[in-house]
Scaffold this active site. Structure first.
Site, PDB file in Angstrom:
ATOM      1  CG  HIS A 141      -3.315  -1.101   6.206  1.00  0.00           C
ATOM      2  ND1 HIS A 141      -2.086  -0.755   5.660  1.00  0.00           N
ATOM      3  CD2 HIS A 141      -3.340  -0.520   7.435  1.00  0.00           C
ATOM      4  CE1 HIS A 141      -1.420  -0.017   6.521  1.00  0.00           C
ATOM      5  NE2 HIS A 141      -2.158   0.145   7.601  1.00  0.00           N
ATOM      6  CG  ASP A 163      -0.935  -1.751   2.569  1.00  0.00           C
ATOM      7  OD1 ASP A 163      -2.122  -1.696   2.222  1.00  0.00           O
ATOM      8  OD2 ASP A 163      -0.569  -1.791   3.763  1.00  0.00           O
ATOM      9  CB  SER A 215      -1.349   3.079   9.299  1.00  0.00           C
ATOM     10  OG  SER A 215      -1.122   2.675   7.975  1.00  0.00           O
TER      11      SER A 215
END
Length: 821
Positions: A141, A163, A215
């Site tokens: 993402h 992901d 992230s």
């Protein structure tokens, strides 16, 4: 000799003598003057200059006089500066950034050459990529480019299930990459912002520590090995649960995503705009706040009540940007509200009345007998509206109708018995209550007692398949739903409004034929009178209304447009009856685990195609069964005490669940006496009990075939014998060969028959007659004796024929002939 040896070691053979023992050396004579005249002149000049300098240095000099002290220059006196007005705000001191702790320093050191920034087109860091175990890994993402000249050109393989996307790390960078581990016992781990706690299969951090842009950061153990990769987080009140990627012992990737997880990619956020009239402004930066202009702040909230960023606007309205650090314990959303009086159906269990603790609603959706109650009073706030853990406030029933406060010890909740209060916030109470037909909330103080009762049936609830009155201390945890006791969580919204003015006759006073407006202390009231002409006014003290002689000619009311109240049907609402504002409903219903009892395990007795359950329990326990075939035929039964239940088990199987135990499945494994791999009679016995019809048909067919074969063989043998003996029968006195005589069972020569021989022996020698007669009897006895010796061996593995089929426990009868499943 020694000198050469010690010179090899780099030292002298003996220590050098001290200066006092050194022999005196002869003073060398002065060198002869050089023939060069120029060099001699330079040497003489140097010697003369040295002697001159040394002589001046050694000559005593008189002391220098001490210089007089310098006079300090007096600065001209400046006129005193005028004092700044108090309204000028002081400059805020920038708080010093705290030094990173040990865990942060370790993480920063390890991330220096192994973690790479991921940037967007504007050059902003939106995430990170990690070099680990020969691969470079990046969250899927995080849409951007790795800030590295080599890694940015790699071709990545994407995995939407986890992901993540990864690429092969260049060979020259593999030696500096991270290593990972699948071992992560419960405890604390390290990451960029400090400590991460791992407990209950989840990684959590304190609220507000991590956020967007984190992230792809690694979570490491004390050895520097990567335990997990951070993808995002879910706010859970005081802590934040992390969404991570981990690995198990087999090297398989596992993605853990808590409920409500947000991806921590620092994507550019679109600023939401709110409206006030025709003016737009950022929702997180309103033009005013509630502590400055309460009425205008409510106007802003009411105009944007259906806006997507209403929560952001509400938080900004409550926390002024220039008021310094806001304290959650003092200011929250219920600061905007006020208690009120409502109509209660049963006051003291008798008649309706206006009550300061009117019960608006009761929720009993939880599985642990916890209920949520909404009243007209407010809990956790003092009289002024500031948050106070041990206070509550309510609207007074007296003529002034002011807000008063009390201690939380005065609040009592009951159904069929007293309830235990668990938490409270605003209009709401959270309590655990026994079953009952009604709910009562009371204010019990030394001065008076006020209560309100709502007819609401509270049923006894239990979780699982065993009934209990109180949760056990030991047992089994199963999923259930409970109310979250954290006050920061939200279960939706409740609608609010600013009520219309209420007229009270207590605000008017008639004395000596005159009418006076009498407002409460410190409050303003507005009166409207029709005494000939229309008169109106707003006063804050006792004021005479000229021209009026009776109270019925006037109305007086108090209007407070700075507070919201619940949109109750007992209050005069605005004209369109729509919600003007909304606040969060506390105590959200969340999934959790509850402790339940576990009954004694049943004693199971297995039989042929059936089982027997011997059950024993001291509380109601549910027993359910179902068949595993096409026709389930489910059964349910609540059992208490000692009992036995029998169930048939077929080849498809049977499943039974006893109380809160795990489901148990049993299957019928059919068997029979005999041995399918034994002697023929054992094989026939085994299959006769398994498949009697097919066994009889098979044995009968085999017997018929055998008899036909034997008959045909006998007939053929007889015909062959006859054909072989016919030539010798036609020749008189023919002698049959011995081999043919043995093969055809005939005498090779003419001799007397058995009858003739026995007659001759009876007439001439009777002892030999009896001996000849006993030979067949002896042979018969020997044959019977041999059969009696072989019979136990042949029937050693044979079972009794009356045993029937049973559930097999082993393959051969000699192993265990009596034990069954």
């Amino acid at each position: 000799m020694n000198r050469g040896f010690f010179n090899m070691l780099g030292r002298r053979p003996f220590p050098a003598p001290t200066a006092m023992w050194r022999p005196r050396r002869r003073r060398q004579a002065a060198p002869m003057p050089a023939r060069n005249g120029l060099a001699s002149q330079i040497q003489q000049l140097t010697t003369a200059v040295s002697a001159l300098v040394i002589g001046q240095a050694t000559r005593p000099q008189p002391p220098r006089p001490r210089p007089p002290p310098r006079q300090k220059k007096q600065a001209p006196k400046q006129p005193p500066k005028p004092k700044k007005p108090k309204t000028q705000e002081k400059k805020k001191k920038q708080p010093a950034k705290p030094k990173p702790g040990k865990r942060q320093r370790m993480a920063l050191k390890l991330e220096a050459d192994r973690l790479f920034d991921v940037k967007n087109e504007d050059g902003d860091v939106i995430g990170h990529a990690l070099a680990m175990e020969g691969k470079v890994m990046k969250p899927l993402h995080v849409k951007g480019t790795i800030d590295h000249p080599v890694l940015s050109k790699l071709k990545f393989t994407k995995s939407s299930a986890y992901d993540m996307e990864f690429a092969q790390l260049p060979v020259n960078m593999r030696s500096e990459a991270f290593t990972y581990t699948s071992e992560h016992p419960e405890g604390f781990y390290n990451w960029h912002h400090g400590a991460v706690q791992y407990s209950g299969g989840r990684f959590t951090i304190p609220r507000g520590v991590g956020g967007r842009g984190d992230s792809g950061r690694p979570i490491m153990d004390n050895s520097g090995r990567v335990v997990a990769i951070v993808l995002g987080g879910a706010d859970e009140g005081t802590r934040t649960a992390l969404s991570v990627v981990t690995w198990n012992s087999k090297g398989k990737t596992i993605k853990t995503t808590p409920e409500g997880t947000e991806e921590w990619s620092a994507a550019p956020l679109v600023t939401a705009m709110c409206l006030l009239g025709n003016v737009s402004f950022p929702c997180d930066r309103p033009p005013t706040c509630y502590t400055r202009e309460p009425s205008r702040a409510l106007d802003i909230l009411e105009e944007n009540v259906n806006h997507e960023a209403y929560d952001t606007l509400l938080n900004a309205i409550l926390r002024c940007g220039s008021s310094g650090r806001s304290k959650r314990s003092v200011i929250d959303d219920f600061t905007l509200t006020s208690p009120y009086l409502g109509t209660c159906s049963y006051c003291h269990h008798t008649v309706p009345c206006f009550s300061p603790v009117k019960i608006e609603q009761v929720w009993d959706e939880a599985d642990d007998n916890t209920i949520r109650i909404q009243t007209s009073a407010q809990f956790g706030y003092d009289q002024s509206g500031a948050a106070s853990a041990n206070k509550y406030r309510y609207m007074s029933l007296k003529q002034d109708h002011t807000v008063k406060e009390g201690t939380m010890d005065d609040i009592k909740i009951s159904t069929s018995g007293p309830c235990r209060r668990l938490s409270y916030k605003g209009y709401f109470l959270l309590a655990k209550c026994p079953p009952g037909d009604s709910v009562t909330v009371s204010i019990v103080s030394s001065n008076s007692a006020t209560s309100c009762t709502l007819a609401r049936k509270i049923k006894p609830k239990f979780v699982g398949r065993e009934k209990y009155d109180l949760p056990p201390v030991h047992g089994k945890k199963i999923p259930c739903t409970v109310y979250d006791r954290l006050k920061e969580t939200t279960a939706g919204y409740i609608t609010m409004h600013r009520p219309r003015p209420h007229a009270y006759t207590s605000y008017l006073e008639e004395s000596s034929g005159k009418v006076y407006a009498k407002p409460p202390s410190g409050k303003n009231i507005t009166y409207e009178c029709k005494c000939g002409d229309y008169k109106t006014g707003t006063v804050s003290t006792r004021t005479e209304i000229t021209g009026c002689t009776a109270i019925k000619q006037c109305v007086a009311y108090k209007s407070d447009q700075t507070k919201w109240v619940f949109n109750s049907p007992d209050l005069i609402r605005h004209d369109d009856h729509t919600a003007q504002g909304k606040l969060h409903l506390p105590f959200k219903l969340i999934p959790s685990t509850c402790m339940v009892p576990v009954a004694h395990a049943p004693n199971v007795i297995h039989g042929f195609k059936h089982i027997s359950l011997q059950l024993d329990t001291d509380h109601l326990t549910l027993l359910t069964t179902r068949r595993l075939g096409a026709n389930p035929e489910p059964t349910t039964e609540w059992i208490v005490g000692k009992t036995v239940r029998n169930f048939t088990v077929d080849r498809d199987g049977l499943e039974y669940i006893w109380g809160n135990h795990e489901p148990v499945r049993v299957y019928a494994q059919e068997s029979a006496p005999g041995d399918p791999h034994g002697w023929p009679h054992e094989i026939v016995q085994h299959y006769y009990h398994r498949h009697p019809v097919y066994t009889i048909l098979a044995v009968a067919s085999a017997t018929v075939a055998m008899m036909i074969g034997v008959t045909v063989a006998v007939l053929c043998a007889c015909k062959a014998r006859r054909e072989c003996l016919t030539p010798y029968a036609l020749a008189p006195n023919a002698v049959i060969p011995t081999s043919l005589a043995l093969l055809c069972c005939v005498r090779s020569a003419n001799a007397e028959t058995f009858t003739e021989t026995m007659s001759y022996l009876w007439s001439n020698s009777q002892p030999f007659f009896w001996v000849q007669l006993c030979i067949p009897l002896a042979a018969f006895i020997v044959l019977m004796r041999c059969c009696s010796c072989c019979l136990p061996f042949l029937s050693g593995c044979r079972r009794l024929p009356g045993e029937g089929r049973r559930l097999r426990t082993c393959d051969h009868c000699s192993k265990c002939a009596t034990d069954t499943v």
